[in-house]
Design a protein around this motif. Sequence first.
Motif, PDB file in Angstrom:
ATOM      1  N   GLY A 294       0.538  -1.565  -0.342  1.00 43.43           N
ATOM      2  CA  GLY A 294       0.147   0.172   0.127  1.00 43.43           C
ATOM      3  C   GLY A 294       0.609   1.023   0.150  1.00 43.43           C
ATOM      4  N   ALA A 295       1.980   1.286   0.476  1.00 38.65           N
ATOM      5  CA  ALA A 295       2.497   2.234   0.834  1.00 38.65           C
ATOM      6  C   ALA A 295       3.814   2.797  -0.451  1.00 38.65           C
ATOM      7  CB  ALA A 295       4.085   2.572   1.366  1.00 38.65           C
ATOM      8  N   LEU A 296       3.429   1.833  -0.927  1.00 36.40           N
ATOM      9  CA  LEU A 296       4.420   2.134  -2.306  1.00 36.40           C
ATOM     10  C   LEU A 296       4.203   2.326  -3.999  1.00 36.40           C
ATOM     11  CD1 LEU A 296       7.503  -1.146  -1.733  1.00 36.40           C
ATOM     12  CD2 LEU A 296       7.788   1.028  -1.325  1.00 36.40           C
ATOM     13  N   LYS A 297       2.418   1.753  -3.486  1.00 35.68           N
ATOM     14  CA  LYS A 297       2.106   1.749  -4.336  1.00 35.68           C
ATOM     15  C   LYS A 297       0.964   3.128  -4.256  1.00 35.68           C
ATOM     16  CE  LYS A 297      -2.962   1.044  -5.950  1.00 35.68           C
ATOM     17  NZ  LYS A 297      -4.356   0.106  -6.019  1.00 35.68           N
ATOM     18  N   ASP A 298       1.100   3.598  -2.812  1.00 34.70           N
ATOM     19  CA  ASP A 298       0.554   5.066  -2.777  1.00 34.70           C
ATOM     20  C   ASP A 298       1.401   6.552  -3.206  1.00 34.70           C
ATOM     21  OD1 ASP A 298      -2.023   4.577  -2.104  1.00 34.70           O
ATOM     22  OD2 ASP A 298      -1.364   5.183   0.364  1.00 34.70           O
ATOM     23  N   HIS A 299       2.705   5.858  -3.214  1.00 36.35           N
ATOM     24  CA  HIS A 299       3.469   7.034  -3.169  1.00 36.35           C
ATOM     25  C   HIS A 299       4.298   6.431  -5.057  1.00 36.35           C
ATOM     26  CE1 HIS A 299       5.287   8.683   0.257  1.00 36.35           C
ATOM     27  NE2 HIS A 299       4.805   7.846   0.700  1.00 36.35           N
ATOM     28  N   GLY A 306      -1.339  -8.192  -9.235  1.00 34.78           N
ATOM     29  CA  GLY A 306      -2.417  -9.831  -8.818  1.00 34.78           C
ATOM     30  C   GLY A 306      -3.764  -9.546  -8.277  1.00 34.78           C
ATOM     31  N   GLU A 307      -4.150 -10.029  -7.446  1.00 35.98           N
ATOM     32  CA  GLU A 307      -5.148 -10.021  -6.737  1.00 35.98           C
ATOM     33  C   GLU A 307      -5.605  -8.577  -5.763  1.00 35.98           C
ATOM     34  OE1 GLU A 307      -6.560 -14.715  -7.894  1.00 35.98           O
ATOM     35  OE2 GLU A 307      -5.641 -14.375  -6.562  1.00 35.98           O
ATOM     36  N   ASN A 308      -7.123  -8.657  -5.406  1.00 44.43           N
ATOM     37  CA  ASN A 308      -6.919  -8.250  -3.740  1.00 44.43           C
ATOM     38  C   ASN A 308      -6.500  -8.813  -1.972  1.00 44.43           C
ATOM     39  OD1 ASN A 308      -8.937  -5.215  -3.241  1.00 44.43           O
ATOM     40  ND2 ASN A 308      -9.135  -5.903  -1.413  1.00 44.43           N
ATOM     41  N   SER A 309      -5.466  -7.742  -1.787  1.00 47.12           N
ATOM     42  CA  SER A 309      -4.849  -8.524  -0.809  1.00 47.12           C
ATOM     43  C   SER A 309      -6.157  -8.537   0.690  1.00 47.12           C
ATOM     44  CB  SER A 309      -3.976  -7.186  -0.185  1.00 47.12           C
ATOM     45  OG  SER A 309      -4.515  -6.746   0.161  1.00 47.12           O
ATOM     46  N   TYR A 310      -5.867  -9.831   1.177  1.00 49.34           N
ATOM     47  CA  TYR A 310      -6.638 -10.063   2.327  1.00 49.34           C
ATOM     48  C   TYR A 310      -7.310  -8.731   3.253  1.00 49.34           C
ATOM     49  CZ  TYR A 310      -8.725 -12.550   6.763  1.00 49.34           C
ATOM     50  OH  TYR A 310      -9.189 -13.815   7.661  1.00 49.34           O
ATOM     51  N   GLY A 311      -7.123  -7.738   3.441  1.00 54.68           N
ATOM     52  CA  GLY A 311      -7.869  -6.053   4.157  1.00 54.68           C
ATOM     53  C   GLY A 311      -7.126  -6.718   5.850  1.00 54.68           C
ATOM     54  N   LYS A 312      -6.259  -6.925   6.817  1.00 60.98           N
ATOM     55  CA  LYS A 312      -6.248  -7.360   7.782  1.00 60.98           C
ATOM     56  C   LYS A 312      -5.147  -5.743   8.347  1.00 60.98           C
ATOM     57  CE  LYS A 312      -4.248  -9.451  11.883  1.00 60.98           C
ATOM     58  NZ  LYS A 312      -3.546  -8.654  12.407  1.00 60.98           N
ATOM     59  N   GLY A 313      -5.849  -4.992   8.188  1.00 62.04           N
ATOM     60  CA  GLY A 313      -5.070  -3.559   8.812  1.00 62.04           C
ATOM     61  C   GLY A 313      -4.954  -2.959  10.422  1.00 62.04           C
ATOM     62  N   SER A 338      -2.119   7.850   1.642  1.00 56.80           N
ATOM     63  CA  SER A 338      -3.121   7.995   1.605  1.00 56.80           C
ATOM     64  C   SER A 338      -4.192   8.193   2.261  1.00 56.80           C
ATOM     65  CB  SER A 338      -3.800   7.335   0.013  1.00 56.80           C
ATOM     66  OG  SER A 338      -3.885   6.195   0.830  1.00 56.80           O
ATOM     67  N   GLY A 339      -4.217   8.246   3.331  1.00 57.12           N
ATOM     68  CA  GLY A 339      -5.553   8.761   4.863  1.00 57.12           C
ATOM     69  C   GLY A 339      -5.723   7.170   4.472  1.00 57.12           C
ATOM     70  N   LYS A 340      -6.215   6.461   3.590  1.00 59.49           N
ATOM     71  CA  LYS A 340      -7.066   5.263   3.433  1.00 59.49           C
ATOM     72  C   LYS A 340      -6.644   4.050   4.183  1.00 59.49           C
ATOM     73  CE  LYS A 340      -8.125   5.503  -1.169  1.00 59.49           C
ATOM     74  NZ  LYS A 340      -7.791   5.411  -2.725  1.00 59.49           N
ATOM     75  N   SER A 341      -8.286   3.271   5.365  1.00 53.62           N
ATOM     76  CA  SER A 341      -7.609   2.616   6.116  1.00 53.62           C
ATOM     77  C   SER A 341      -7.574   0.728   5.628  1.00 53.62           C
ATOM     78  CB  SER A 341      -8.630   2.033   7.007  1.00 53.62           C
ATOM     79  OG  SER A 341      -8.862   0.342   8.189  1.00 53.62           O
ATOM     80  N   ILE A 342      -6.848  -0.080   5.654  1.00 52.92           N
ATOM     81  CA  ILE A 342      -5.997  -1.351   4.893  1.00 52.92           C
ATOM     82  C   ILE A 342      -8.029  -2.026   5.503  1.00 52.92           C
ATOM     83  CG2 ILE A 342      -5.097  -3.473   4.938  1.00 52.92           C
ATOM     84  CD1 ILE A 342      -2.567  -1.643   5.729  1.00 52.92           C
ATOM     85  N   SER A 343      -8.062  -1.944   6.782  1.00 46.88           N
ATOM     86  CA  SER A 343      -9.219  -2.892   7.109  1.00 46.88           C
ATOM     87  C   SER A 343     -10.199  -3.032   6.841  1.00 46.88           C
ATOM     88  CB  SER A 343      -9.620  -2.339   8.846  1.00 46.88           C
ATOM     89  OG  SER A 343     -10.093  -2.801   9.265  1.00 46.88           O
ATOM     90  N   GLU A 344     -10.209  -4.856   6.263  1.00 49.01           N
ATOM     91  CA  GLU A 344     -11.596  -5.181   5.731  1.00 49.01           C
ATOM     92  C   GLU A 344     -11.693  -4.774   4.057  1.00 49.01           C
ATOM     93  OE1 GLU A 344     -15.651  -4.051   8.044  1.00 49.01           O
ATOM     94  OE2 GLU A 344     -14.068  -5.332   9.918  1.00 49.01           O
ATOM     95  N   VAL A 345     -10.665  -3.394   4.085  1.00 49.92           N
ATOM     96  CA  VAL A 345     -10.778  -3.389   2.740  1.00 49.92           C
ATOM     97  C   VAL A 345      -9.764  -3.952   1.236  1.00 49.92           C
ATOM     98  CG1 VAL A 345      -9.984  -1.016   0.180  1.00 49.92           C
ATOM     99  CG2 VAL A 345     -11.857  -1.149   3.267  1.00 49.92           C
ATOM    100  N   GLY A 346      -8.512  -3.648   2.188  1.00 49.67           N
ATOM    101  CA  GLY A 346      -7.016  -4.414   1.754  1.00 49.67           C
ATOM    102  C   GLY A 346      -6.380  -3.136   0.616  1.00 49.67           C
ATOM    103  N   VAL A 347      -5.021  -4.274   0.179  1.00 49.85           N
ATOM    104  CA  VAL A 347      -4.727  -2.859  -0.956  1.00 49.85           C
ATOM    105  C   VAL A 347      -5.501  -3.775  -2.601  1.00 49.85           C
ATOM    106  CG1 VAL A 347      -2.546  -2.653  -2.323  1.00 49.85           C
ATOM    107  CG2 VAL A 347      -3.753  -3.284   0.251  1.00 49.85           C
ATOM    108  N   THR A 348      -5.803  -2.690  -3.694  1.00 49.33           N
ATOM    109  CA  THR A 348      -6.324  -3.375  -5.002  1.00 49.33           C
ATOM    110  C   THR A 348      -4.822  -3.001  -5.546  1.00 49.33           C
ATOM    111  OG1 THR A 348      -8.487  -2.394  -4.363  1.00 49.33           O
ATOM    112  CG2 THR A 348      -7.989  -2.456  -6.916  1.00 49.33           C
TER     113      THR A 348
END
Length: 379
Positions: A294-299, A306-313, A338-348
């Motif tokens: 998520g950090a490297l994507k945001d930057h 691949g596929e959406n990650s699990y979402g344990k944030g 970005s200010g977004k939470s990973i929780s229950e959403v994951g990284v797209t």
Amino acid sequence: MILTKRFFLFFIILLFTFQKSFSENTDLYKKIDLFGEVLEKISKEYVDEVDQSKSMDSAINGLLQSLDPYSAYMTPESFEGMQTETSGEFGGLGIEVGMEAGVVKVISPIDNTPASKAGLKAGDYIVKINNTQVQGKTLMQAVDLMRGPVGSSIEITVRRRGVKKALIFNITREVIQVQSVKSELIDNNIGYIRLTSFNENSSEQIKDKINELNKKKDLKGYILDLRNNPGGLLSQAIKISDFFLENGEIVSTRSRQASENRKWFAKKGDLTNGKTLIILINYGSASASEIVAGALKDHKRAIILGENSYGKGSVQSIIPLKNRGAIRLTIAKYYLPSGKSISEVGVTPDIEVAEGSDDFKFNSETDNQLNFAIKLFNG
């Protein structure tokens, strides 16, 4: 006169606060009395004799699991077992599990462990362990059922998305030795690094692999494989993210406790000198893996494939109790730059590619995601 009015207003506010607090406490005491009454009725009238101590353990665990899938109660025996396992070598199956809607769910199987070799996948729901139905049991009770002597066998029945029939796996418990970092040079010009967990030595091992691969003159870039990586230490996720960044925020945590509200930033110095970076993720990529991706994507430092990650944030803390047990309690949540939470959403992912195999072998012909990443490098 003004002073008298102010005093009267202060008195009214104080009285209202006291009444509200008294009312809330009264409601709480009523609920405690109700719980005691229910426990007494069960003890006297339930069809079978009930161990009240175990009932209380279940009630405590039920309270914690009503908060989220990651909070749980550990009996003294479970807590002792967990402390043994965190030493890095233990007998077991090699899977990270959690709870979802009262069902035990596989977060991720660890590479080269009995679970991954047998074919268990991230997202599988464990419905039966040997002859015991798992639904209705707590997470720790399910984990206890999976424990056993090294060399002994266990039968696990799972439900899998897209598969109508239940799947049955016979697995032999082994000593689990997690080797978190593997690397390979693909096509003589692509550095492939696979990270299977974030343990105490992961960042140093990654650093060594990067320095070794950097010696290759024609190196085009790197593939960082975080598939089926259930996470681990936050400190390692921060260090590994920092290896690929020149500056900027990596992750932050937010909590009710001010002391847990923190931000971590990258230090100057990209170990790869800005070379192309592709990160592979899937549904089994969780927690620390999602922080890095998520950090490297945001930057815009990496292409996520691949596929959406699990979402344990979320951040869990192990809090010891007086009875020598403990509770695992969620105390904060992770937030990306970005200010977004990973929780229950994951990284797209930036590029969505379905899995073709769970083997994750270098240049495997059936590994759709790895082959797609290689094609991106080769144009």
